[in-house]
Design a protein around this motif. Structure first.
Motif, PDB file in Angstrom:
ATOM      1  N   PRO A  53     -48.652  23.673 -17.771  1.00 17.16           N
ATOM      2  CA  PRO A  53     -48.446  23.099 -16.437  1.00 17.16           C
ATOM      3  C   PRO A  53     -47.688  21.780 -16.548  1.00 17.16           C
ATOM      4  O   PRO A  53     -48.046  20.903 -17.340  1.00 17.16           O
ATOM      5  N   MET A  54     -46.620  21.621 -15.748  1.00 13.05           N
ATOM      6  CA  MET A  54     -45.795  20.418 -15.798  1.00 13.05           C
ATOM      7  C   MET A  54     -45.409  20.003 -14.387  1.00 13.05           C
ATOM      8  O   MET A  54     -44.980  20.835 -13.590  1.00 13.05           O
ATOM      9  N   LEU A  55     -45.549  18.713 -14.091  1.00 10.56           N
ATOM     10  CA  LEU A  55     -45.129  18.196 -12.795  1.00 10.56           C
ATOM     11  C   LEU A  55     -43.618  18.210 -12.691  1.00 10.56           C
ATOM     12  O   LEU A  55     -43.052  18.527 -11.647  1.00 10.56           O
ATOM     13  N   ARG A  56     -42.945  17.848 -13.796  1.00 14.14           N
ATOM     14  CA  ARG A  56     -41.483  17.834 -13.857  1.00 14.14           C
ATOM     15  C   ARG A  56     -41.034  18.628 -15.071  1.00 14.14           C
ATOM     16  O   ARG A  56     -41.669  18.568 -16.131  1.00 14.14           O
ATOM     17  N   SER A  57     -39.920  19.330 -14.950  1.00 13.00           N
ATOM     18  CA  SER A  57     -39.422  20.089 -16.100  1.00 13.00           C
ATOM     19  C   SER A  57     -39.033  19.167 -17.240  1.00 13.00           C
ATOM     20  O   SER A  57     -39.006  19.575 -18.402  1.00 13.00           O
ATOM     21  N   THR A  58     -38.739  17.894 -16.921  1.00 18.19           N
ATOM     22  CA  THR A  58     -38.359  16.936 -17.959  1.00 18.19           C
ATOM     23  C   THR A  58     -39.525  16.552 -18.856  1.00 18.19           C
ATOM     24  O   THR A  58     -39.331  15.825 -19.839  1.00 18.19           O
ATOM     25  N   GLU A  59     -40.734  17.025 -18.546  1.00 18.80           N
ATOM     26  CA  GLU A  59     -41.884  16.764 -19.406  1.00 18.80           C
ATOM     27  C   GLU A  59     -41.927  17.700 -20.607  1.00 18.80           C
ATOM     28  O   GLU A  59     -42.909  17.723 -21.354  1.00 18.80           O
ATOM     29  N   LEU A  60     -40.850  18.439 -20.824  1.00 23.57           N
ATOM     30  CA  LEU A  60     -40.776  19.324 -21.989  1.00 23.57           C
ATOM     31  C   LEU A  60     -41.062  18.583 -23.290  1.00 23.57           C
ATOM     32  O   LEU A  60     -41.716  19.118 -24.192  1.00 23.57           O
ATOM     33  N   LEU A  61     -40.569  17.349 -23.397  1.00 22.65           N
ATOM     34  CA  LEU A  61     -40.758  16.603 -24.638  1.00 22.65           C
ATOM     35  C   LEU A  61     -42.217  16.239 -24.876  1.00 22.65           C
ATOM     36  O   LEU A  61     -42.598  15.908 -25.998  1.00 22.65           O
TER      37      LEU A  61
END
Length: 671
Positions: free
Chosen positions: A54-62
């Protein structure tokens, strides 16, 4: 089958002889296999982990990388803030990122050196993310002091899909992904569209993000070829960090804004190609990039009449490529693998500027420049298989950076160049088939903003100012252990140390340079993954860091450094079609002042996901910030001035809150 190797994506690794390529299927997140990796703190994240996180933003991939914390202090279109190994990486300095052979970090960027914006990545198109903390491989160059991550695009998506997501605050996201065979090759296409108003009380975030990807790949006996085109365009309004006293005085709420005209626009278009043969690898790329960003962090401190809003612009093209050759030889009875390579990168920054604005209307120019920056790299790495248990790796890397700055103030124009020779060494020892030890040492660097290397006069005060070096060297080392039980348990531990010659950086928000001192960091990182059964797994990761400037007084704390980052999760397939995931993320008290007297409160947030999948469709429910925490995404301590306050301003904690609990529902149709 090994629980780490359930079929999700395929990752290709070369072992011992580069001519023999072994296919390994990666499920979710795994560290490198015993004897495979150059260090204990490296690993691979597969699409299975990405799609079930689960991620609020796709940029939290890292944030899938153990010990990496990802936060945001502004709008959804801006690069995130990153923290790892005691570094406040700002928007990317000292952690290198790369996708499909293209660098992501931006040199001499309008908002900050090493700027790393991941908004152009469609998560569904990523096959794996390979990462390495520390810099012990010669292929790790600029910005890799704390580590690096490489995004690998998928040539063979598991299925075609159409996904629609709806959520609170008018969140809508649509993704289409498909592939088809063309002759002996395959064409993969993907599009993404996302809109979002956000939970803020005084602004509508009005995110309008569009992404597209088209990729052709072909495998043959001679080698593997891929050609990829990517396009990204985004616009947004921003709710920036706010001062604590504004909430206490009732001026705004925690979800309010003092300047309601902040935000920006950004775009990125690229074309890249990669070819990998049995021994030779070649890549080339061309990127067109723009950013137009409006911010206001101090309100009325510098300009009591018009306010302190400013505009940062960046318009550039980036071109470059890499060439590497791998070959094997024997020294006596010792098998030796060699890798030799070269890299070229050219940044043609047509305009990078800083301007005073009011409500997005131009007032005056602080400075405006054009920059041409070219880097040349050559490296050699040798891997020696000294015995069945012992393996050594030695490497040397040479980097040369040349820059030309053409400024609106002729005193700040000029040329600068710098070079560095760096060495790297690693030892891997197999105690058993399941236990390995690692000892690594490496030199790396980050580049500084070219404008800081040619500056002579401060653009605001007009006083004489000092320049900075173009390249800043670092030295790091690591001792690690990795235990790998292919049935149930995977554990790694690393004790690391890192020193940086100088924290000198160009300050994009102010338009000048700010000198800091040399620094030292050391810490320990622990990661554990436990598979209770085929349907239930647990994981926990923790990083503890001590960070100090290398000076002899008590003002030696590094502002923004994070001493503790931890995460834990549980994945449970509680029925044949049902999958669930619960994730906890904890970021310890961040240092806000150099004397240690000001620290942020810790951040703890829990996210959850439940999905149900049939053969041709999948439903997914995300519960983000499950317990509705009101902790802060990020904190800063500095002076600002509200209307009616003293002209010298007030020192205060400025923060950006995490977004309140939100629910999102996705429906995917699989073909």
């Amino acid at each position: 089958m090994n629980k780490l190797c359930i079929s999700v994506v395929t990752f290709c690794c070369s072992f011992n002889a580069f001519a023999n390529i072994e296919k390994i299927t990666v499920y979710g997140h795994r560290t490198g296999l015993i004897g495979e990796s150059i260090s204990a703190s490296s690993g691979i994240i597969g699409q299975g982990e990405i799609e079930n996180r689960p991620m609020l933003r796709s940029t939290e991939l890292l944030e899938l990388i153990p010990g990496m914390a990802v936060t945001q202090h502004s709008g959804s279109g801006k690069a995130n803030q990153y923290f790892i190994r005691g570094f406040n990486l700002d928007h990317g300095t000292d952690f290198a990122t790369n996708i499909d052979g293209m660098p992501i970090n931006m040199r001499s960027h309008g908002h900050g050196q090493g700027y790393t914006d991941l908004n152009f990545i469609i998560p569904e198109t990523i096959a794996t993310v390979s990462y390495q903390k520390g810099s012990y491989d010669v292929r790790q160059g600029d910005f890799s002091t704390a580590g690096s991550a490489y995004f690998h695009l998928s040539d063979n998506p598991k299925h075609d899909q159409l996904t629609i997501t709806v959520g609170e605050d008018n969140f809508y996201r649509g993704v289409a992904l498909g592939s088809t065979s063309i002759g002996s090759g395959k064409l993969v296409g993907a599009t993404e569209w996302q809109v979002y108003d956000g939970p803020w009380q005084d602004i509508n975030e009005d995110v309008n993000k569009k992404n597209a990807l088209l990729r052709y790949s072909r495998d043959s006996e001679q080698g593997n070829l891929s050609i990829t085109a990517m396009a990204y365009d985004n616009s947004w309004n921003s709710a920036d960090q706010i001062p604590q006293r504004a909430i206490e005085q009732g001026i705004i709420s925690e979800l309010g804004s003092l300047d309601k005209t902040l935000g920006g626009e950004s775009s990125r278009y690229s074309l890249s190609t990669n070819w990998q043969g049995q021994n030779l690898s070649v890549s080339a790329y061309l990127i067109d990039y723009e950013l137009n960003l409006y911010s206001n962090f101090s309100y009325f401190l510098n300009d009591p009449i018009n306010g302190d809003q400013f505009n940062q612009r960046d318009n550039r093209t980036i071109s470059g490529g890499t060439l590497s050759y791998q070959f094997t030889a024997n020294v006596g009875d010792i098998p030796v693998n060699h890798t030799v390579g070269t890299e070229l990168r050219h940044d043609n920054v047509n305009k990078v500027g800083l301007y005073n604005t009011q409500a997005r209307k131009y007032l005056s120019t602080v400075r405006q420049d054009s920059v041409k920056e070219t880097s040349y790299t050559a490296y050699w790495q040798t891997q020696l298989h000294l015995s069945q248990q012992l393996e050594a790796t030695l490497g040397v890397r040479y980097d040369y950076l040349d820059a030309h700055v053409d400024s609106d103030n002729s005193l700040n124009s000029g040329d600068a160049d710098d070079d560095l020779l760096g060495f790297k060494a690693s030892l891997t020892y197999l105690f058993t088939d399941n236990l390995a030890g690692y000892a690594n040492w490496g030199q790396s660097f980050h580049s500084n903003d070219a404008r800081g290397a040619t500056i002579a006069q401060d653009p605001v005060t007009l006083e004489a100012t000092n320049t900075v070096d173009l390249l800043v060297k670092s030295n790091g080392a690591e001792l690690g252990l990795r235990y790998f039980d292919e049935q149930q348990f995977n554990f790694s531990a690393a004790l690391w140390w890192l020193e940086l010659d100088s924290e000198l950086l160009f300050v994009g928000d102010a338009g000048n340079t700010e000198a800091s001192d040399a620094s030292q960091r050391y810490g320990i990182e622990l990661s554990a993954y436990y598979w209770l059964s085929d349907t239930l797994s647990l994981d926990a990761e923790a990083s503890f860091t001590h960070s100090r400037l290398d000076i002899s007084n008590n003002n030696n704390r590094i502002e923004g450094a994070v001493p503790v980052v931890a995460s834990a999760g549980i994945s449970w397939q509680f029925a044949q079609q049902w999958q669930s995931s619960l994730r906890l993320r904890h970021i310890g008290k961040r240092m806000l002042s150099d004397d240690g007297s000001k620290r942020s409160e810790p951040l703890t947030v829990v996210n959850g996901l439940v999905s149900y999948q049939q053969t041709h469709w999948k439903a997914e429910l995300e519960l983000l910030n499950l317990f509705d925490s009101n902790d802060h995404d990020i904190d800063y301590y500095y002076s600002s001035r509200l209307a009616g306050e003293p002209t010298e301003g007030v020192e205060d904690n400025h923060f950006h809150p995490i977004e309140p609990r939100t629910v999102r529902l996705s429906m995917s149709f699989l073909f």
